[in-house]
Scaffold this active site. Structure first.
Site, PDB file in Angstrom:
ATOM      1  CB  SER A  45      43.928  35.310  65.222  1.00 26.47           C
ATOM      2  OG  SER A  45      42.544  34.136  65.478  1.00 26.47           O
ATOM      3  CB  THR A  46      44.453  40.119  67.176  1.00 26.98           C
ATOM      4  OG1 THR A  46      43.349  39.967  66.264  1.00 26.98           O
ATOM      5  CG2 THR A  46      44.825  41.394  67.196  1.00 26.98           C
ATOM      6  CE1 TYR A 135      38.261  33.240  66.771  1.00 27.36           C
ATOM      7  CE2 TYR A 135      40.197  32.996  68.015  1.00 27.36           C
ATOM      8  CZ  TYR A 135      39.564  33.598  67.022  1.00 27.36           C
ATOM      9  OH  TYR A 135      40.373  34.290  66.200  1.00 27.36           O
ATOM     10  CE  LYS A 163      37.671  36.060  68.765  1.00 32.35           C
ATOM     11  NZ  LYS A 163      37.526  36.833  67.705  1.00 32.35           N
ATOM     12  CG  ASP A 189      36.771  43.685  63.303  1.00 30.79           C
ATOM     13  OD1 ASP A 189      36.490  42.657  64.008  1.00 30.79           O
ATOM     14  OD2 ASP A 189      37.760  44.236  63.799  1.00 30.79           O
ATOM     15  CB  ILE A 204      35.584  39.854  70.218  1.00 29.56           C
ATOM     16  CG1 ILE A 204      34.841  39.542  71.272  1.00 29.56           C
ATOM     17  CG2 ILE A 204      37.239  39.552  70.410  1.00 29.56           C
ATOM     18  CD1 ILE A 204      35.029  37.843  71.959  1.00 29.56           C
ATOM     19  CB  SER A 206      42.329  42.724  64.853  1.00 28.99           C
ATOM     20  OG  SER A 206      41.821  43.162  63.690  1.00 28.99           O
TER      21      SER A 206
HETATM   22  C1  NAY Z   1      41.436  37.149  67.437  1.00 25.90           C
HETATM   23  O1  NAY Z   1      42.221  37.607  68.076  1.00 25.90           O
HETATM   24  O2  NAY Z   1      40.894  36.105  67.678  1.00 25.90           O
HETATM   25  C2  NAY Z   1      40.760  38.177  66.689  1.00 25.90           C
HETATM   26  O3  NAY Z   1      40.768  39.290  66.641  1.00 25.90           O
HETATM   27  C3  NAY Z   1      39.236  37.751  65.777  1.00 25.90           C
HETATM   28  C4  NAY Z   1      38.792  38.870  65.066  1.00 25.90           C
HETATM   29  C5  NAY Z   1      39.738  39.138  63.867  1.00 25.90           C
HETATM   30  N1  NAY Z   1      40.059  38.032  63.120  1.00 25.90           N
HETATM   31  C6  NAY Z   1      41.209  37.741  62.650  1.00 25.90           C
HETATM   32  C7  NAY Z   1      41.386  36.424  62.034  1.00 25.90           C
HETATM   33  O4  NAY Z   1      42.164  38.572  63.022  1.00 25.90           O
HETATM   34  O5  NAY Z   1      39.216  41.476  63.989  1.00 25.90           O
HETATM   35  C8  NAY Z   1      38.892  40.491  63.067  1.00 25.90           C
HETATM   36  C9  NAY Z   1      39.864  40.786  61.911  1.00 25.90           C
HETATM   37  O6  NAY Z   1      41.197  40.834  62.006  1.00 25.90           O
HETATM   38  C10 NAY Z   1      39.140  41.893  61.182  1.00 25.90           C
HETATM   39  O7  NAY Z   1      37.598  41.602  60.929  1.00 25.90           O
HETATM   40  C11 NAY Z   1      39.913  42.238  59.965  1.00 25.90           C
HETATM   41  O8  NAY Z   1      39.572  41.184  58.752  1.00 25.90           O
END
Ligand code: NAY
Length: 291
Positions: A45-46, A135, A163, A189, A204, A206
């Site tokens: 997603s990130t 995921y 994940k 996170d 895992i 962002s």
């Molecule tokens: C990804 O790239 O699949 C992820 O980063 C999943 C984890 C993140 N979820 C999303 C939807 O971005 O790191 C989390 C999230 O950004 C963080 O907890 C802030 O809410």
């Protein structure tokens, strides 16, 4: 086994929506050289993968793999609502590029039955010498799997874990207890400490792209039994995460990379391009949490 931290790698884009390879490579380097990260989750997603073409996703797998070398673990997220594309991406990641581990989001948009979801995973893995992390992200996909259903997916021995991006801590506890040998990497996170208590194998996310050191310190404090320190660090991380979300999550993480001296490009439309206000907000966040 030591708990592992993976940054969800961002993909750098130019203003015209094309890929900015130098920016993506620079973020890989920052994660390895500065964060000393255990691994990268690529094309999730990130990584804005669901807004990218198959050719672009393949290119991302290739350049991230090349740049990372042996510097950290790598996981290629190949999931797509189009199963043909998911299989093509998996085959490319494993057989052409050399990824040892892949991951796939649950198929989304249509209300697929569990049997259809199981068939999706088994089809992606069919004939591939690899291992896969499911995921699971119910908030965005609308797909919630029960502990029993995870167990049925685990009947495929190539599926090594999850994940788990979900605030359902009862489900997390049930899955942890039922499948002690499977890997669970947590993906919210801001709730990491609660997940550590329940025995996850790592995380895992962002926000670790910039906040890895504080998060490693939190994990170390937790493992040393210093819950007060771990909580204090989670509080600071959550202040940071809330500030980032308020400023617009993904564009702001890229702006924070800019603050750290990394030209990380911008997000792909329909995500927002950075405004002067967002830039000013990111500068404040960087000064507050990383100086
Ligand atoms: C990804 O790239 O699949 C992820 O980063 C999943 C984890 C993140 N979820 C999303 C939807 O971005 O790191 C989390 C999230 O950004 C963080 O907890 C802030 O809410």
């Amino acid at each position: 086994m030591a708990k592992k931290l993976y940054s969800a790698l961002m993909t750098a884009f130019n203003e015209d929506g094309t890929m900015n390879d130098a920016g993506t490579r620079a973020m890989v380097r920052y994660n390895i050289d500065v964060n000393h990260i255990d691994g990268l989750y690529i094309g999730g997603s990130t990584g804005e993968a669901f807004m990218m073409s198959v050719a672009e996703r393949k290119h991302l797998f290739k350049i991230a793999f090349e740049e990372a070398g042996d510097g950290c673990d790598l996981i290629a997220q190949v999931g797509a609502i189009n199963l043909t594309e998911a299989k093509e991406l998996a085959d490319y990641a494993v057989n052409t590029v050399g990824y040892k581990t892949i991951s796939a989001v649950t198929p989304f948009y249509y209300p697929f039955t569990f049997d259809q979801i199981k068939d999706y995973y088994d089809s992606i893995l069919d004939g591939l010498d690899t291992q896969l992390l499911i995921y699971s992200l119910p908030a965005l996909t609308g797909v919630s799997l029960s502990a029993e259903q995870f167990g049925k997916l685990f009947e495929n021995p190539k599926i090594i874990g999850i994940k788990f991006t979900n605030a359902d801590f009862l489900l997390l506890e049930r899955v942890r207890k039922a499948f002690p040998d499977k890997l669970i990497y947590f993906g919210s996170d801001e709730m990491l400490l609660s997940a550590l208590v329940l025995g996850v194998d790592g995380a895992i996310g962002s926000t670790f792209n910039l906040n890895a050191k504080r998060t490693y310190d939190e994990i170390a404090a937790f493992e040393a039994g210093d819950n007060a320190k771990a909580l204090e660090l989670q509080h600071i991380s959550n202040d940071y995460i809330m500030d980032v979300i308020d400023n617009d999550l993904y564009p702001t993480i890229k702006l924070l990379f800019h603050e750290a001296g990394v030209d990380a490009g911008i997000c792909k439309k329909p995500m927002n391009a950075p405004t002067p206000e967002m830039k000013a907000g990111a500068a404040k966040i960087y000064a507050k949490y990383f100086n």
